[in-house]
Design an enzyme around this catalytic site. Structure first.
Site, PDB file in Angstrom:
ATOM      1  N   HIS A   1      10.893  17.863  34.591  1.00  0.00           N
ATOM      2  CA  HIS A   1      11.178  18.225  33.200  1.00  0.00           C
ATOM      3  C   HIS A   1      10.758  19.637  32.818  1.00  0.00           C
ATOM      4  CE1 HIS A   1      12.659  14.237  32.446  1.00  0.00           C
ATOM      5  NE2 HIS A   1      11.568  13.722  32.975  1.00  0.00           N
TER       6      HIS A   1
ATOM      7  N   CYS B   1       0.821  -1.219   0.000  1.00  0.00           N
ATOM      8  CA  CYS B   1       0.000   0.000   0.000  1.00  0.00           C
ATOM      9  C   CYS B   1       0.853   1.266   0.000  1.00  0.00           C
ATOM     10  CB  CYS B   1      -0.899   0.037   1.231  1.00  0.00           C
ATOM     11  SG  CYS B   1      -2.101  -1.298   1.310  1.00  0.00           S
TER      12      CYS B   1
ATOM     13  N   CYS C   1       9.890   6.296  34.117  1.00  0.00           N
ATOM     14  CA  CYS C   1       9.773   7.527  34.905  1.00  0.00           C
ATOM     15  C   CYS C   1       8.796   7.311  36.054  1.00  0.00           C
ATOM     16  CB  CYS C   1       9.256   8.672  34.033  1.00  0.00           C
ATOM     17  SG  CYS C   1      10.545   9.599  33.186  1.00  0.00           S
TER      18      CYS C   1
END
Lengths: 150, 108, 284
Positions: free
Chosen positions: C204, C102, C245
């Site tokens: 973070h 495909c 984490c």
């Protein structure tokens, strides 16, 4: 932004300590390392020498993959070449890392690989030349332990 | 990975007398024999223990490999080119498997 | 070999000293970037973005770690990329099809796909990430079995497909039907969980670039996944990293492929909107 407390940050690390403590493989002794060197040289003296160079990082972010390069200054001709270089890690469970076998066809006595280091330690390289002489160098790698493993 | 797969990066052509750099990598978990499973049993050692590089059938570089070499072992080394021919790279596994890869080198 | 040793114990002693001090390792300067990557630092694309500058995880790593990503031959993750390339044209399943039946040449058809996931899937009525899309194709188009999460094949295919989009800026849709998923992901990102009562943002957002004990915190960007990690000694998925984490903060992790991680993947991808796809990256 929410503050991270000292307690949290410390606990993050100590949690890891608990995980990493499971089975502690004993580290090699200096005697073992010297024994390995003796086996390699057949009892001959291996003096520290500037013709052999070991390139390792000063600090390794993870001991699982520490890049290493070793080179020996030699013309690499049929009657004057580097035969072998042994690599030893002083504080690994077993000191042996690898032995490179060169030939005059190598052209340049230089090789690189990646090694495992269990902790901060010296890596030792000993070269055997075709004239029967042995040359040694050492380098310390600081291994980072106790980060956020995940 | 179930079966180890080598990768090699070496020049396809070089000039006579040139010293070329060869890089090799093979997929392998390099089980050290130092680890224990969750039940506390030692996981048996299973590593690539030897590497040989031949050119036109002659050994040009060899490595005795210990469990302290990282997973997916990487090796980089040099070879002086004297004549055209064919490389053969051979990795020996603890389990008896032998992985090989061949590549031609032109000199011009 | 799991690297464990006595230094881990003594490391506790120096933990206070190493705790949240500015980064000791110089990251992000020393080396050339991998092919197709122009930058590891971009400006936020929207006004409501929580970060002033968007930095790839690459920026926070040591020169030696960066060096392993610089060259595709030295990057061990390419062992999986190569396998993915083989699988791309491997026929499997009752429909007698491969991916290439495909999608033809992946270097053309997948040139941006890896930068736009997760993406809304009308048939499923929910977003899908790359792993889920690959398995959706396998079960629906190829009539083959889905690959297990974190299996060699799924990691290899994910790495191969996403690598086709390397250098393409991350651009995920967050409006329309994606909006509730985005909001859910954002909620998870900022919700404190686990025994340590911490959220993704605790490390973070507020403390990237600083040391947490022996590790240098990143912004938790996702543009390098799947990533080869030294810790894992192999390539791994983003959801595996999420799980890690959560274990670190002593929370019960969500499952890989769960709606929670899918929502978080969407939200974290948005936090890195504009960063070039680096997959497969090399990290510690």
């Amino acid at each position: 932004m929410k503050e991270m407390s000292r307690r949290q940050a410390l606990a993050l690390g100590s949690g890891l300590v608990a995980i990493t403590l499971l089975p502690l493989p004993a580290t090699a002794s200096i005697e073992e390392v010297n024994e390995d060197i003796k086996k390699f040289t057949g009892g001959a003296e291996a003096a520290e020498s500037a013709i052999i160079k070991l390139e390792v990082p000063e600090i390794a972010e993870n001991g699982n993959t520490v890049p290493l390069s070793v080179s020996v200054d030699s013309p690499m001709t049929a009657d004057n070449y580097v035969k072998r270089v042994i690599l030893l890690a002083e504080k690994n469970p077993n000191p042996g890392v690898a032995t490179f076998h060169f030939t005059a066809r190598s052209g340049v006595a230089e090789a690189s690989t990646r090694m495992r280091l269990a902790t901060t330690q010296n890596v030792v390289a000993v070269a055997e030349l075709s004239d029967g002489s042995f040359h040694m160098t050492k380098s310390t790698v600081k291994v980072t332990i106790g980060g956020c493993g995940g | 990975m179930a079966k180890s797969k080598p990768r090699v990066k070496a020049p396809k052509s070089a000039s006579k007398g040139e010293v070329i750099t060869i890089k090799t990598l093979i997929s392998h978990k390099m089980e050290s024999g130092q680890r224990k499973d969750k039940q506390g049993n030692v996981i048996p050692r299973s590593i690539i223990n030897h590497f040989t590089a031949k050119f036109n059938g002659e050994v040009v570089f060899e490595v005795d490999i210990e469990p302290a070499i990282s997973a997916n072992p990487y090796l980089q080394f040099k070879m002086r080119v004297d004549e055209p021919g064919e490389f053969e790279f051979i990795w020996n596994d603890d389990d008896g498997s032998v992985y090989t890869k061949k590549q031609k080198l032109k000199v011009g | 070999m799991e690297l464990k040793n006595k230094a881990t114990v003594s490391a506790l002693g120096v933990a206070f000293a190493a705790l949240l001090v500015p980064g000791l390792l110089a990251g992000g300067e020393a080396l050339a970037l991998p092919e197709g990557i122009e930058t590891v630092k971009v400006a936020p694309t929207s006004k409501d973005h929580p970060l002033d500058e968007i930095l790839s995880g690459w920026h926070f790593r040591s020169p030696e770690t960066q060096a392993l990503q610089e060259d595709d031959f030295e990057n061990p993750a390419f062992l999986w990329v190569e396998q993915g390339e083989e699988l791309w044209s491997t026929v499997e399943g009752a429909a007698n099809k491969s991916c290439s039946s495909c999608h033809d040449d992946a270097s053309e058809t997948m040139a941006t796909a890896g930068a736009n996931m997760p993406k809304w899937n009308e048939a499923l009525g929910k977003p899908v990430n790359l792993e889920q899309q690959i398995n959706h194709c396998r079960t629906e188009r190829m009539e083959a079995d889905a690959w297990k999460w974190e299996s060699t094949q799924l990691l290899a295919m994910t790495a191969y497909v996403r690598n086709q989009s390397r250098g393409e800026p991350v651009a995920v849709q967050t409006d329309g039907p994606m909006k509730p998923w985005f909001e859910k992901g954002k909620d998870i990102y900022y919700t404190r969980v686990g025994q340590l009562d911490m959220a993704c943002s605790s490390c973070h957002e507020g403390y990237y670039g600083q040391q947490i004990r022996a590790d240098r915190l990143s912004q938790g960007q996702t543009n390098g996944f799947p990533t080869y990690r030294f810790k894992w000694q192999k390539i791994g998925s983003l959801h595996r990293r999420f799980k890690g984490c959560m274990k670190n903060i002593r929370a019960t992790p969500y499952k890989v492929g769960s709606d929670e991680f899918l929502a978080l993947e969407l939200y974290t991808a948005w936090r890195g909107q504009g960063l070039p796809v680096e997959a497969p990256a090399v990290r510690q």
